[in-house]
Design a protein around this motif. Sequence first.
Motif, PDB file in Angstrom:
ATOM      1  N   ALA A 151     -98.897 -43.773  23.366  1.00  0.00           N
ATOM      2  CA  ALA A 151    -100.067 -43.133  22.771  1.00  0.00           C
ATOM      3  C   ALA A 151     -99.695 -42.421  21.477  1.00  0.00           C
ATOM      4  O   ALA A 151    -100.454 -42.434  20.504  1.00  0.00           O
ATOM      5  N   GLU A 152     -98.528 -41.792  21.455  1.00  0.00           N
ATOM      6  CA  GLU A 152     -98.073 -41.088  20.244  1.00  0.00           C
ATOM      7  C   GLU A 152     -97.914 -42.061  19.082  1.00  0.00           C
ATOM      8  O   GLU A 152     -98.345 -41.776  17.958  1.00  0.00           O
ATOM      9  N   MET A 153     -97.291 -43.206  19.342  1.00  0.00           N
ATOM     10  CA  MET A 153     -97.088 -44.190  18.279  1.00  0.00           C
ATOM     11  C   MET A 153     -98.398 -44.852  17.873  1.00  0.00           C
ATOM     12  O   MET A 153     -98.596 -45.215  16.714  1.00  0.00           O
ATOM     13  N   GLU A 154     -99.322 -44.994  18.829  1.00  0.00           N
ATOM     14  CA  GLU A 154    -100.631 -45.552  18.502  1.00  0.00           C
ATOM     15  C   GLU A 154    -101.383 -44.623  17.547  1.00  0.00           C
ATOM     16  O   GLU A 154    -101.971 -45.076  16.558  1.00  0.00           O
ATOM     17  N   ILE A 155    -101.355 -43.330  17.824  1.00  0.00           N
ATOM     18  CA  ILE A 155    -102.024 -42.367  16.950  1.00  0.00           C
ATOM     19  C   ILE A 155    -101.361 -42.343  15.578  1.00  0.00           C
ATOM     20  O   ILE A 155    -102.043 -42.260  14.548  1.00  0.00           O
ATOM     21  N   PHE A 156    -100.031 -42.410  15.550  1.00  0.00           N
ATOM     22  CA  PHE A 156     -99.318 -42.431  14.271  1.00  0.00           C
ATOM     23  C   PHE A 156     -99.716 -43.654  13.445  1.00  0.00           C
ATOM     24  O   PHE A 156     -99.966 -43.545  12.237  1.00  0.00           O
ATOM     25  N   ALA A 157     -99.805 -44.820  14.082  1.00  0.00           N
ATOM     26  CA  ALA A 157    -100.206 -46.035  13.376  1.00  0.00           C
ATOM     27  C   ALA A 157    -101.647 -45.929  12.880  1.00  0.00           C
ATOM     28  O   ALA A 157    -101.959 -46.322  11.746  1.00  0.00           O
ATOM     29  N   LEU A 158    -102.525 -45.384  13.721  1.00  0.00           N
ATOM     30  CA  LEU A 158    -103.920 -45.206  13.317  1.00  0.00           C
ATOM     31  C   LEU A 158    -104.034 -44.239  12.143  1.00  0.00           C
ATOM     32  O   LEU A 158    -104.831 -44.453  11.217  1.00  0.00           O
ATOM     33  N   LEU A 159    -103.233 -43.183  12.179  1.00  0.00           N
ATOM     34  CA  LEU A 159    -103.264 -42.192  11.109  1.00  0.00           C
ATOM     35  C   LEU A 159    -102.877 -42.807   9.771  1.00  0.00           C
ATOM     36  O   LEU A 159    -103.586 -42.642   8.764  1.00  0.00           O
ATOM     37  N   ASN A 160    -101.774 -43.527   9.736  1.00  0.00           N
ATOM     38  CA  ASN A 160    -101.319 -44.098   8.470  1.00  0.00           C
ATOM     39  C   ASN A 160    -102.203 -45.242   7.999  1.00  0.00           C
ATOM     40  O   ASN A 160    -102.390 -45.427   6.783  1.00  0.00           O
ATOM     41  N   ALA A 161    -102.758 -46.013   8.921  1.00  0.00           N
ATOM     42  CA  ALA A 161    -103.703 -47.060   8.519  1.00  0.00           C
ATOM     43  C   ALA A 161    -104.950 -46.432   7.902  1.00  0.00           C
ATOM     44  O   ALA A 161    -105.500 -46.943   6.911  1.00  0.00           O
ATOM     45  N   TYR A 162    -105.383 -45.332   8.465  1.00  0.00           N
ATOM     46  CA  TYR A 162    -106.554 -44.619   7.959  1.00  0.00           C
ATOM     47  C   TYR A 162    -106.271 -44.038   6.576  1.00  0.00           C
ATOM     48  O   TYR A 162    -107.103 -44.143   5.661  1.00  0.00           O
ATOM     49  N   ARG A 163    -105.099 -43.443   6.408  1.00  0.00           N
ATOM     50  CA  ARG A 163    -104.730 -42.891   5.102  1.00  0.00           C
ATOM     51  C   ARG A 163    -104.615 -43.995   4.053  1.00  0.00           C
ATOM     52  O   ARG A 163    -105.052 -43.828   2.907  1.00  0.00           O
ATOM     53  N   LYS A 164    -104.037 -45.121   4.441  1.00  0.00           N
ATOM     54  CA  LYS A 164    -103.900 -46.248   3.508  1.00  0.00           C
ATOM     55  C   LYS A 164    -105.269 -46.767   3.092  1.00  0.00           C
ATOM     56  O   LYS A 164    -105.496 -47.102   1.929  1.00  0.00           O
ATOM     57  N   GLU A 165    -106.185 -46.818   4.042  1.00  0.00           N
ATOM     58  CA  GLU A 165    -107.553 -47.252   3.765  1.00  0.00           C
ATOM     59  C   GLU A 165    -108.220 -46.340   2.739  1.00  0.00           C
ATOM     60  O   GLU A 165    -109.055 -46.792   1.933  1.00  0.00           O
ATOM     61  N   LYS A 166    -107.854 -45.057   2.744  1.00  0.00           N
ATOM     62  CA  LYS A 166    -108.433 -44.083   1.820  1.00  0.00           C
ATOM     63  C   LYS A 166    -107.625 -43.971   0.521  1.00  0.00           C
ATOM     64  O   LYS A 166    -107.891 -43.088  -0.304  1.00  0.00           O
ATOM     65  N   GLY A 167    -106.633 -44.852   0.330  1.00  0.00           N
ATOM     66  CA  GLY A 167    -105.843 -44.843  -0.896  1.00  0.00           C
ATOM     67  C   GLY A 167    -104.775 -43.770  -0.931  1.00  0.00           C
ATOM     68  O   GLY A 167    -104.298 -43.411  -2.018  1.00  0.00           O
ATOM     69  N   LEU A 168    -104.358 -43.262   0.235  1.00  0.00           N
ATOM     70  CA  LEU A 168    -103.359 -42.199   0.309  1.00  0.00           C
ATOM     71  C   LEU A 168    -102.017 -42.757   0.765  1.00  0.00           C
ATOM     72  O   LEU A 168    -101.939 -43.828   1.364  1.00  0.00           O
ATOM     73  N   TYR A 169    -100.955 -42.016   0.468  1.00  0.00           N
ATOM     74  CA  TYR A 169     -99.625 -42.399   0.921  1.00  0.00           C
ATOM     75  C   TYR A 169     -99.516 -42.258   2.434  1.00  0.00           C
ATOM     76  O   TYR A 169    -100.242 -41.485   3.059  1.00  0.00           O
ATOM     77  N   GLU A 170     -98.599 -43.013   3.024  1.00  0.00           N
ATOM     78  CA  GLU A 170     -98.357 -42.899   4.456  1.00  0.00           C
ATOM     79  C   GLU A 170     -97.465 -41.701   4.734  1.00  0.00           C
ATOM     80  O   GLU A 170     -96.571 -41.375   3.961  1.00  0.00           O
ATOM     81  N   MET A 171     -97.712 -41.040   5.850  1.00  0.00           N
ATOM     82  CA  MET A 171     -96.869 -39.923   6.256  1.00  0.00           C
ATOM     83  C   MET A 171     -95.626 -40.442   6.975  1.00  0.00           C
ATOM     84  O   MET A 171     -95.681 -41.460   7.676  1.00  0.00           O
ATOM     85  N   ALA A 172     -94.538 -39.730   6.823  1.00  0.00           N
ATOM     86  CA  ALA A 172     -93.299 -40.066   7.519  1.00  0.00           C
ATOM     87  C   ALA A 172     -93.245 -39.312   8.840  1.00  0.00           C
ATOM     88  O   ALA A 172     -93.715 -38.180   8.937  1.00  0.00           O
ATOM     89  N   TYR A 173     -92.668 -39.956   9.839  1.00  0.00           N
ATOM     90  CA  TYR A 173     -92.555 -39.342  11.165  1.00  0.00           C
ATOM     91  C   TYR A 173     -91.279 -38.524  11.229  1.00  0.00           C
ATOM     92  O   TYR A 173     -90.209 -38.997  10.858  1.00  0.00           O
ATOM     93  N   ARG A 174     -91.393 -37.289  11.697  1.00  0.00           N
ATOM     94  CA  ARG A 174     -90.245 -36.393  11.802  1.00  0.00           C
ATOM     95  C   ARG A 174     -90.010 -36.009  13.266  1.00  0.00           C
ATOM     96  O   ARG A 174     -90.940 -35.605  13.959  1.00  0.00           O
ATOM     97  N   GLU A 175     -88.755 -36.119  13.702  1.00  0.00           N
ATOM     98  CA  GLU A 175     -88.427 -35.851  15.092  1.00  0.00           C
ATOM     99  C   GLU A 175     -88.669 -34.399  15.466  1.00  0.00           C
ATOM    100  O   GLU A 175     -89.128 -34.110  16.577  1.00  0.00           O
ATOM    101  N   ASP A 176     -88.382 -33.457  14.571  1.00  0.00           N
ATOM    102  CA  ASP A 176     -88.603 -32.055  14.927  1.00  0.00           C
ATOM    103  C   ASP A 176     -90.092 -31.758  15.115  1.00  0.00           C
ATOM    104  O   ASP A 176     -90.485 -31.051  16.044  1.00  0.00           O
ATOM    105  N   LEU A 177     -90.943 -32.339  14.265  1.00  0.00           N
ATOM    106  CA  LEU A 177     -92.381 -32.154  14.420  1.00  0.00           C
ATOM    107  C   LEU A 177     -92.886 -32.877  15.669  1.00  0.00           C
ATOM    108  O   LEU A 177     -93.810 -32.394  16.345  1.00  0.00           O
ATOM    109  N   HIS A 178     -92.296 -34.005  15.971  1.00  0.00           N
ATOM    110  CA  HIS A 178     -92.636 -34.731  17.198  1.00  0.00           C
ATOM    111  C   HIS A 178     -92.334 -33.879  18.428  1.00  0.00           C
ATOM    112  O   HIS A 178     -93.151 -33.774  19.350  1.00  0.00           O
TER     113      HIS A 178
END
Length: 258
Positions: free
Chosen positions: A117-144
Amino acid sequence: MGKNRKKLSLLSLLFMSLFLMSCGTTLEEPLEKFEEFVDEAESKVEEFFKDLSEDVRNWTETLPDSIRKYLPEPMREEEDSENQGTSSPLDSYASRRIEEAFLSLPDTYEYSFDAGAEMEIFALLNAYRKEKGLYEMAYREDLHQTARYKSLAMLQHDYFSHDNPNFGGKPFDDLLWNQLGLKYNSIAENLAFISTSSGFASLEAVELFTGWQNSEAHNRQMLTTLHNYVGIGVVRTRRGGPYYKGYQVLLGTQHFGH
């Protein structure tokens, strides 16, 4: 980062509810009469499904293992796993302070981290940002890990808020910077949970993401250009505490940093 909180849309259904929270303004609607009706209906439905669940569980126990293995997960017997109620929730920790925070949590409610579920949300987030013309976010282990901690802490301490009762009611920025020792210049937090009184309903990660997406404040957080990094923590439980009415719950946290 500002310390204001957002308490966003409350969607109350007979069987399922979605709650969201993010830093920002408060959005509330006058739903008292409707909520009274829903509470009364939920109590009746909960009692019905509780009795039904016991009957089905007793029935499944009479089935041979060759058949039971094909049943949906909620219909099988609860099994112990590495991630359910263990004294060491993670295999390794980003820092000693994060480890100490995890190990200090009570072990009241059985749970499991949902990495899929975590990776699904991450993929959805970056696909959504890309759709809006924004850069993709990087995944950080400490924030995870801090996002997992927040979701698990809300379950084990039985609350839902940016403020943290296990740390004197201090807000999320104090949790991330002072208690967990993150070094980001700016941080943000999105919270959500889905619950259902039915023991057989499937709670899906996309519902958390769609809830954030459909909320102006949460959506703005996901489309921000103030942060470059994200971590996501999703926790499942078959039965939450009194705050969650003993329902099946899916808790999600997004932690952003720059």
